[in-house]
Write a protein that holds these residues in place. Structure first.
Motif, short mmCIF file in Angstrom:
data_model
loop_
_atom_site.label_atom_id
_atom_site.label_comp_id
_atom_site.label_asym_id
_atom_site.label_seq_id
_atom_site.Cartn_x
_atom_site.Cartn_y
_atom_site.Cartn_z
N SER A 144 0.84 -1.20 0.00
CA SER A 144 0.00 0.00 0.00
C SER A 144 0.88 1.25 0.00
CB SER A 144 -0.93 0.00 1.22
OG SER A 144 -1.63 1.22 1.32
N PHE A 186 0.02 4.43 -0.38
CA PHE A 186 -0.53 5.56 0.40
C PHE A 186 -0.26 5.38 1.88
CE2 PHE A 186 -4.00 7.33 2.96
CZ PHE A 186 -3.80 8.68 2.68
N THR A 223 3.46 5.78 2.77
CA THR A 223 3.92 7.18 2.84
C THR A 223 3.33 7.88 4.06
OG1 THR A 223 2.14 7.84 1.34
CG2 THR A 223 4.31 7.45 0.37
N LEU A 224 2.07 7.53 4.42
CA LEU A 224 1.44 8.15 5.59
C LEU A 224 2.22 7.83 6.87
CD1 LEU A 224 -0.87 9.64 7.02
CD2 LEU A 224 -2.14 7.47 7.04
N GLN A 248 5.60 9.83 -7.92
CA GLN A 248 4.30 9.65 -7.27
C GLN A 248 4.46 9.33 -5.79
OE1 GLN A 248 2.57 6.53 -9.67
NE2 GLN A 248 1.64 7.95 -11.13
N TYR A 249 5.38 8.41 -5.50
CA TYR A 249 5.61 8.03 -4.11
C TYR A 249 6.17 9.21 -3.31
CZ TYR A 249 7.02 5.09 -0.16
OH TYR A 249 7.15 4.53 1.10
N LEU A 300 3.35 11.76 -2.70
CA LEU A 300 2.46 11.28 -1.63
C LEU A 300 3.09 11.50 -0.26
CD1 LEU A 300 0.91 7.86 -2.82
CD2 LEU A 300 -0.33 9.85 -1.97
N TYR A 301 4.37 11.18 -0.16
CA TYR A 301 5.09 11.33 1.11
C TYR A 301 5.13 12.79 1.54
CZ TYR A 301 9.17 11.72 4.18
OH TYR A 301 10.01 12.03 5.22
N CYS A 350 3.16 15.24 0.59
CA CYS A 350 1.80 15.72 0.89
C CYS A 350 1.37 15.29 2.29
CB CYS A 350 0.81 15.19 -0.15
SG CYS A 350 0.94 16.00 -1.75
N ASN A 351 1.60 14.03 2.62
CA ASN A 351 1.25 13.54 3.96
C ASN A 351 2.02 14.28 5.04
OD1 ASN A 351 -0.76 11.49 3.58
ND2 ASN A 351 0.80 10.19 2.67
#
Length: 435
Positions: free
Chosen positions: A178, A180, A183-184, A228-229, A232-233, A235-236
């Motif tokens: 996963s 998302f 990265t969260l 992309q990864y 995401l990282y 942004c989180n």
């Protein structure tokens, strides 16, 4: 496997509950090996007291935890002991599930490589069997929950236990595939203690493998997935930092948490390498050497990523060990997390060279920490050199342990492709040497 895991959890919770009610709890919570200026429970209590008075917890030089932690305990302060026991159990369960999934991946990969004749014909004894791997997740959970380092961190209510939980869920999300959630939890771990940023590389490599994307810098698919990864990282991480700002209505936490981690102003003794060195140093040299010391955690990431790009989980294990050794305010709780992964590499035991000696070094150092502290602080018959000497020995032992596992891992991988019985061109037996 559920019943043995439940039994381990019950034993672990019972041990912690008994220690909370014993006279040892106060002694353990004061130990500098267990609590650092960054994660000590008494500093969290101090921060909560300031918050209740309407004063920013970062207005003084005492509290250095993140805003999310202080607001968590603002509501759960009455149940602090229960919170720390639950975090330890969650960490163990997350590691159990992560290793269970990882074993399935390893078995499938082995099966495919055997079918493709990628292994040498005489290496059957090096191949991991399902029977060998069956109990590894339980051993990992056991090693974490019943490790004295973990137990002491929990009893001392060190917030390092919460950091370990976040990293364990990051590992689980990564191995499950996963992006998302990976990265969260990585963003949360970075937000908590900064250094888990270096786990970005092994997580990315693992997810690229799961997506069957070739690890080539010029590959469009590689570049796209990495972007992309990374996005995401970021942004989180941005959302978490902004949430902290809205909670406090101030950016004071950034210099108080991250500035404190990077500049190392508090030289309270701990099991790390920083405190003694900077206590003895002239002030005008300190900035340069702080940079030199801090770069150690990040410096090894790129060469390890190149060498271990096909083995990202082992890369993750090595990187966690590097963080626990070279971070500015380490505690035994950090050591416990990467040591929980040692059963995952039990197939390397035959190639390890110094297991007994290093085990003795780490155990003896752990026992001598309180002895030398007492001689220095209370008896006055020793000085800081004694305590730092045992600290240095402990860290050298950790470095040699990780190096031994690294050597054993590379040696096994070489044997798998070239065979166990190596010969020189003249037909005589050859010996494998790591250079």
């Amino acid at each position: 496997m559920a019943a043995p895991l439940v039994l381990v959890v019950l034993v672990a919770v019972t041990v912690r509950a008994a220690l909370y009610r014993s006279s040892l709890a106060a002694f353990i919570s004061e130990r500098v090996e267990v609590s650092s200026p960054l994660n000590a429970w008494k500093r969290v209590v101090e921060g909560l007291a300031l918050l209740d008075l309407g004063v920013s917890p970062y207005s003084g030089a005492v509290f250095h935890e993140t805003p999310l932690i202080i607001y968590l305990f603002h509501f759960l302060i009455e149940y602090a002991e229960l919170v720390f026991m639950i975090t330890d159990v969650l960490t163990a369960v997350a590691l159990y599930l992560a290793i269970q999934e990882f074993n399935k991946v390893v078995f499938k990969k082995q099966k495919l490589l055997i079918k493709l004749d990628k292994y040498a014909p005489d290496v059957a004894e090096l191949i991991q069997t399902p029977m060998e791997m069956h109990y590894i997740p339980l051993k990992v959970a056991l090693c974490y929950l019943l490790n004295p380092y973990t137990v002491m961190s929990c009893v001392a209510k060190s917030t390092c236990a919460i950091n370990n939980t976040v990293i364990a869920f990051f590992i689980l999300a990564t191995i499950k595939g996963s992006a998302f959630l990976s990265t969260l939890f990585l963003a949360l771990a970075t937000y908590q203690s900064l250094y888990p940023l270096t786990l970005f590389a092994p997580a990315l490599l693992y997810l690229l493998q799961r997506q069957f994307i070739p690890i080539k810098l010029k590959s469009e698919s590689f570049q796209l997935y990495t972007m992309q990864y990374g996005a995401l990282y970021l942004c989180n991480l941005g959302v978490i930092v902004c949430l902290s700002f809205f909670l406090l209505n101030s950016w004071d936490f950034i210099p108080s948490v991250y500035g404190f981690i990077l500049s190392v102003p508090d030289l309270t003794p701990n099991i790390g390498l920083f405190w003694y060195f900077f206590a003895e140093m002239f002030e005008h040299f300190s900035l340069f050497f702080v940079c030199v010391f801090q770069i150690n955690v990040f410096f090894y990431t790129i060469p390890l990523a190149i060498k271990l790009k096909e083995h990202p989980v082992f890369f993750m294990f090595v990187q966690m060990a590097i963080i626990s050794i070279f971070k500015s305010y380490p505690t035994v709780g950090d050591v416990a997390l990467y040591m929980a992964f040692l059963p995952v590499w039990n197939h390397l035991y035959r190639f390890l060279r110094n297991t007994f000696i290093l085990s003795c070094v780490l155990i003896v150092c752990s026992l001598l920490f309180p002895v030398l502290w007492h001689l220095w602080i209370y008896a006055g018959s020793a000085n800081s050199n004694f305590y730092y000497a045992i600290t240095l020995t402990f860290n050298v032992g950790q470095i040699l342990l990780v190096s031994d596992y690294f050597y054993a891992f590379l040696r096994r991988e070489y044997y798998l492709t070239h065979g166990l019985h190596l010969t020189r061109p003249d037909g005589t037996e050859a010996m494998l040497v790591l250079k």
